[in-house]
Design a protein around this motif. Sequence first.
Motif, PDB file in Angstrom:
ATOM      1  N   GLU A  43      25.522  35.739  15.236  1.00  0.00           N
ATOM      2  CA  GLU A  43      25.830  34.527  16.279  1.00  0.00           C
ATOM      3  C   GLU A  43      24.749  34.049  17.225  1.00  0.00           C
ATOM      4  OE1 GLU A  43      28.570  32.920  16.299  1.00  0.00           O
ATOM      5  OE2 GLU A  43      27.954  31.620  18.160  1.00  0.00           O
ATOM      6  N   GLU A  44      23.885  35.210  17.454  1.00  0.00           N
ATOM      7  CA  GLU A  44      22.842  34.827  18.507  1.00  0.00           C
ATOM      8  C   GLU A  44      21.669  34.101  17.698  1.00  0.00           C
ATOM      9  OE1 GLU A  44      23.675  35.360  21.416  1.00  0.00           O
ATOM     10  OE2 GLU A  44      22.032  34.581  22.351  1.00  0.00           O
ATOM     11  N   GLY A  45      21.585  34.546  16.522  1.00  0.00           N
ATOM     12  CA  GLY A  45      20.629  33.681  15.844  1.00  0.00           C
ATOM     13  C   GLY A  45      20.967  32.418  15.204  1.00  0.00           C
ATOM     14  N   VAL A  46      22.091  32.059  15.050  1.00  0.00           N
ATOM     15  CA  VAL A  46      22.620  30.908  14.682  1.00  0.00           C
ATOM     16  C   VAL A  46      22.743  29.953  16.130  1.00  0.00           C
ATOM     17  CG1 VAL A  46      24.558  29.477  14.195  1.00  0.00           C
ATOM     18  CG2 VAL A  46      24.270  31.648  12.930  1.00  0.00           C
ATOM     19  N   ARG A  47      22.881  30.599  17.350  1.00  0.00           N
ATOM     20  CA  ARG A  47      22.719  29.708  18.544  1.00  0.00           C
ATOM     21  C   ARG A  47      21.336  29.230  18.892  1.00  0.00           C
ATOM     22  NH1 ARG A  47      27.435  32.175  22.835  1.00  0.00           N
ATOM     23  NH2 ARG A  47      29.006  32.267  21.410  1.00  0.00           N
ATOM     24  N   LEU A  48      20.249  30.220  18.679  1.00  0.00           N
ATOM     25  CA  LEU A  48      18.976  29.834  19.011  1.00  0.00           C
ATOM     26  C   LEU A  48      18.690  28.803  17.949  1.00  0.00           C
ATOM     27  CD1 LEU A  48      17.532  33.425  19.693  1.00  0.00           C
ATOM     28  CD2 LEU A  48      17.575  31.742  21.260  1.00  0.00           C
ATOM     29  N   LYS A  49      18.812  28.960  16.662  1.00  0.00           N
ATOM     30  CA  LYS A  49      18.390  27.958  15.682  1.00  0.00           C
ATOM     31  C   LYS A  49      19.085  26.585  16.329  1.00  0.00           C
ATOM     32  CE  LYS A  49      20.629  26.768  12.133  1.00  0.00           C
ATOM     33  NZ  LYS A  49      21.322  26.647  11.046  1.00  0.00           N
ATOM     34  N   GLU A  50      20.328  26.418  16.309  1.00  0.00           N
ATOM     35  CA  GLU A  50      21.103  25.211  16.817  1.00  0.00           C
ATOM     36  C   GLU A  50      20.592  24.791  18.141  1.00  0.00           C
ATOM     37  OE1 GLU A  50      25.599  26.156  14.930  1.00  0.00           O
ATOM     38  OE2 GLU A  50      25.275  26.669  17.247  1.00  0.00           O
ATOM     39  N   LYS A  51      19.887  25.499  18.921  1.00  0.00           N
ATOM     40  CA  LYS A  51      19.258  25.007  20.508  1.00  0.00           C
ATOM     41  C   LYS A  51      17.868  24.722  20.273  1.00  0.00           C
ATOM     42  CE  LYS A  51      18.943  26.735  24.735  1.00  0.00           C
ATOM     43  NZ  LYS A  51      18.737  28.067  25.857  1.00  0.00           N
ATOM     44  N   LEU A  52      17.212  25.273  19.319  1.00  0.00           N
ATOM     45  CA  LEU A  52      15.559  25.458  19.354  1.00  0.00           C
ATOM     46  C   LEU A  52      15.229  24.668  17.836  1.00  0.00           C
ATOM     47  CD1 LEU A  52      15.020  28.847  21.129  1.00  0.00           C
ATOM     48  CD2 LEU A  52      14.773  26.462  22.185  1.00  0.00           C
ATOM     49  N   GLY A  53      16.071  24.323  17.080  1.00  0.00           N
ATOM     50  CA  GLY A  53      15.819  24.101  15.744  1.00  0.00           C
ATOM     51  C   GLY A  53      14.891  25.337  15.002  1.00  0.00           C
ATOM     52  N   GLY A  54      14.453  25.042  13.862  1.00  0.00           N
ATOM     53  CA  GLY A  54      13.896  26.115  12.864  1.00  0.00           C
ATOM     54  C   GLY A  54      14.787  26.604  12.162  1.00  0.00           C
ATOM     55  N   LYS A  55      14.743  27.734  11.503  1.00  0.00           N
ATOM     56  CA  LYS A  55      15.421  28.559  10.400  1.00  0.00           C
ATOM     57  C   LYS A  55      16.076  29.694  10.687  1.00  0.00           C
ATOM     58  CE  LYS A  55      14.686  29.531   5.603  1.00  0.00           C
ATOM     59  NZ  LYS A  55      13.547  29.366   4.538  1.00  0.00           N
ATOM     60  N   LYS A 146      21.867  39.345  27.367  1.00  0.00           N
ATOM     61  CA  LYS A 146      22.021  37.781  27.395  1.00  0.00           C
ATOM     62  C   LYS A 146      20.474  37.172  27.275  1.00  0.00           C
ATOM     63  CE  LYS A 146      22.734  34.249  30.878  1.00  0.00           C
ATOM     64  NZ  LYS A 146      22.840  34.024  32.522  1.00  0.00           N
ATOM     65  N   ILE A 147      20.197  36.312  26.557  1.00  0.00           N
ATOM     66  CA  ILE A 147      18.742  35.590  26.416  1.00  0.00           C
ATOM     67  C   ILE A 147      18.906  34.731  27.471  1.00  0.00           C
ATOM     68  CG2 ILE A 147      17.340  34.533  25.086  1.00  0.00           C
ATOM     69  CD1 ILE A 147      18.212  35.940  22.615  1.00  0.00           C
ATOM     70  N   GLU A 148      17.823  34.714  28.450  1.00  0.00           N
ATOM     71  CA  GLU A 148      17.903  33.776  29.705  1.00  0.00           C
ATOM     72  C   GLU A 148      17.001  32.754  29.132  1.00  0.00           C
ATOM     73  OE1 GLU A 148      16.550  35.419  33.262  1.00  0.00           O
ATOM     74  OE2 GLU A 148      18.385  36.193  33.735  1.00  0.00           O
ATOM     75  N   GLU A 149      16.041  32.896  28.554  1.00  0.00           N
ATOM     76  CA  GLU A 149      15.084  31.772  28.115  1.00  0.00           C
ATOM     77  C   GLU A 149      14.037  32.018  26.974  1.00  0.00           C
ATOM     78  OE1 GLU A 149      12.494  30.648  31.563  1.00  0.00           O
ATOM     79  OE2 GLU A 149      11.363  29.228  30.426  1.00  0.00           O
ATOM     80  N   VAL A 150      13.926  31.060  26.295  1.00  0.00           N
ATOM     81  CA  VAL A 150      12.859  31.526  25.204  1.00  0.00           C
ATOM     82  C   VAL A 150      11.897  30.188  25.225  1.00  0.00           C
ATOM     83  CG1 VAL A 150      12.733  31.561  22.604  1.00  0.00           C
ATOM     84  CG2 VAL A 150      14.818  32.136  23.603  1.00  0.00           C
ATOM     85  N   ASN A 151      10.591  30.657  25.126  1.00  0.00           N
ATOM     86  CA  ASN A 151       9.483  29.476  25.063  1.00  0.00           C
ATOM     87  C   ASN A 151       9.048  29.680  23.533  1.00  0.00           C
ATOM     88  OD1 ASN A 151       9.572  28.784  27.836  1.00  0.00           O
ATOM     89  ND2 ASN A 151       8.943  30.569  28.290  1.00  0.00           N
ATOM     90  N   PRO A 152       9.523  28.770  22.716  1.00  0.00           N
ATOM     91  CA  PRO A 152       8.981  28.963  21.366  1.00  0.00           C
ATOM     92  C   PRO A 152       7.569  28.632  21.131  1.00  0.00           C
ATOM     93  CG  PRO A 152      10.774  27.181  21.460  1.00  0.00           C
ATOM     94  CD  PRO A 152      10.587  27.870  22.765  1.00  0.00           C
TER      95      PRO A 152
END
Length: 279
Positions: A43-55, A146-152
């Motif tokens: 679920e976290e992987g899918v949420r991050l991808k939906e939010k930030l793009g990528g794969k 919790k993931i607070e912030e990602v700077n990809p």
Amino acid sequence: MNIVVCIKQVPETTEVKINPETNTLIREGVKSMVNPFDAYAIEEGVRLKEKLGGKATVITMGPPQAEAVLREAISVGIDEGILLSDRAFAGSDTWATSYTLSAAIKRIGAFDLIVCGKQASDGDTAQVGPGISAHLDIPQVTYVKKIEEVNPVRNTKAIIGEDKISNGVKDKSIRVERMTEEGFEIIEVPLPALITVVKEINTPRLPSLKGMMRAKQAKIIHWTAKDIATEPDCIGLTGSPTQVVKIFTPTPRVGGQMLKGETQEIVEKLVEELKKEIP
Ligand SMILES: Cc1cc2nc3c(=O)[nH]c(=O)nc-3n(C[C@H](O)[C@H](O)[C@H](O)COP(=O)(O)OP(=O)(O)OC[C@H]3O[C@@H](n4cnc5c(N)ncnc54)[C@H](O)[C@@H]3O)c2cc1C
């Protein structure tokens, strides 16, 4: 943002049988499911991808039937599934398992984040996530709630006063809340990194009809030991530094003795009881 989620297929029941010769679990013919903690990783992987793009790629090492858990992950939004299956992997301990998974992740190529569950419901060691990060020599944060912030991407704008800035360039990073026994701590690490997640992190979604259709039709990538160029001495039973010597059910603790009375009285009784134990 390229995310790799590691998931394990585990028996649906706790009544698993043990191979008396190797002292390992017999998984063939046992009804299986996605390790419960790995549902949160997916679920976290899918949420991050939906939010930030990528794969988002999901990967599992297991017998051919482990393909089922990869399809489950695809049904809820994961892009691609990779099955690592080879007789040579059989009997792997946590070191060999994490080595094999890390070799496969190297073959995947550029990745930013690896997400694992906290632990598997059968093996229960919680070692594989940290093991992968050690093999890949990347930072790890365990028990993430919790993931607070990602700077990809590398942020070239200098933000004066903020830490983690070198020469006006902020590194690719992730900031997370990590569960501790007393509460939580906030940790920031550079990417690529590995996190293991606890159930507090999210509520996994259910698959949609469209997702289930996509999962059914998805082409699962199969890799063997040769495909990921593993060293023969580092995989399977021969590549496993730990050996299961004995498996047994601990005898349940019995009774216990309750001491009653005022504190002073209890302390005196306790001292007397302890004295009796001294040979
Ligand atoms: C000497 C020895 C021999 C063993 N022989 C066998 C055997 O013959 N057959 C067998 O099935 N098991 C065997 N095992 C068990 C096997 O090593 C573990 O099941 C495996 O290493 C994972 O450890 P764990 O279950 O404790 O997972 P944990 O470390 O608790 O899992 C943490 C997280 O790591 C990831 N993860 C764990 N395993 C996998 C995986 N396979 N693929 C993708 N991600 C994963 C998941 O995200 C999971 O949530 C053996 C163990 C030992 C010590």
